[in-house]
Write a protein that holds these residues in place. Structure first.
Motif: not given
Length: 253
Positions: A95, A102-107, A110
């Protein structure tokens, strides 16, 4: 010279810092057993082929997976009976330059799984082995980052993970005393690798500008790991920073 080989396990050994350190250790320490872990078997084999003068074990797997970690350490214990050095090197930066909102929480999770939980799992397994072996003791080196002290803009996931590694290193150093286990955090800044090389083209600074930053060859990191790994256990390096001369860090931004 000892006839008993030193056993060193490196995670994330399929390229970059892990590969450079494996090659440097194979040239500097003899006799030596290198256990190389990573998810890309072909690249691990390429690392092994570049390591001269050492016995090399290639163990493909995901060190954020508890079963894979257990399998790897069972191999080390059954085949060699001890572990002298663990280099927790595996890491990702998925990220980069993404604001937390704006961060994808699944990523995000990870990043934490690979950067933190992999090191936790490997450290736990290493401590179990190091305190039970004869003689007891060993050294754990954690690949930190100068981001464990001073973050880049919009790098919450990576920064959180490296702050966690500092906590793991200090806890391991404290709790490992009674077993003769030393722990070191190696904070690296702007080594020329596939993961970190983008800084040469330009990184966002605290004032919002994007500027190219100085870089250093990855051999400097490898030589530092060789130094720490080669120390007798009577010497404990708690934390060590190595970064490209002139990169923004002290007074970053």
């Amino acid at each position: 010279m000892s006839t008993t080989p030193k056993v060193i396990l490196i995670t994330g050994a399929s390229g970059g810092i892990g590969r450079a350190c494996a090659v440097a250790l194979s040239k500097a320490i003899s006799p030596l057993v290198l256990v190389l872990s990573g998810r890309r078997e072909a690249e691990l084999q390429a690392t092994a082929a570049a390591c001269t003068g050492a016995t090399v074990e290639v163990v493909p797997g995901d060190v954020s997976d508890e079963a894979d970690v257990r399998r790897m350490f069972e191999l080390v214990q059954s085949k060699y009976g001890r572990l002298d050095v663990l280099f927790n090197n595996a890491g990702v930066d998925l990220l980069n330059s993404v604001p937390i909102e704006d961060a994808d929480m699944a990523t995000f999770r990870k990043v934490l799984d690979v950067n933190v939980m992999a090191a936790v799992l490997c450290t736990a397994a290493a401590v179990r082995l190091m305190k039970a072996q004869s003689p007891p003791g060993g050294r754990i080196i954690n690949n930190g980052s100068i981001s464990s002290e001073s973050p880049r803009p919009d790098s919450a996931a990576y920064t959180v993970s490296k702050h966690a590694i500092l906590g793991l290193t200090r806890s391991t150093s404290l709790d490992g005393r009674k077993y003769g286990i030393a722990a070191t955090q190696l904070d690296i800044g702007n080594a020329q690798t596939d993961m970190g090389g983008h800084a040469a083209k330009g990184c966002r600074q605290a004032d919002g500008s994007i500027r190219p930053e100085p870089m250093m060859g990855v051999k400097n990191v490898a030589d530092t790991v060789v130094f720490v790994a080669g120390l007798p256990l009577e010497a404990d390096v708690q934390r060590l920073s190595i970064l490209a001369t002139g990169m923004p860090f002290v007074g970053r931004g």
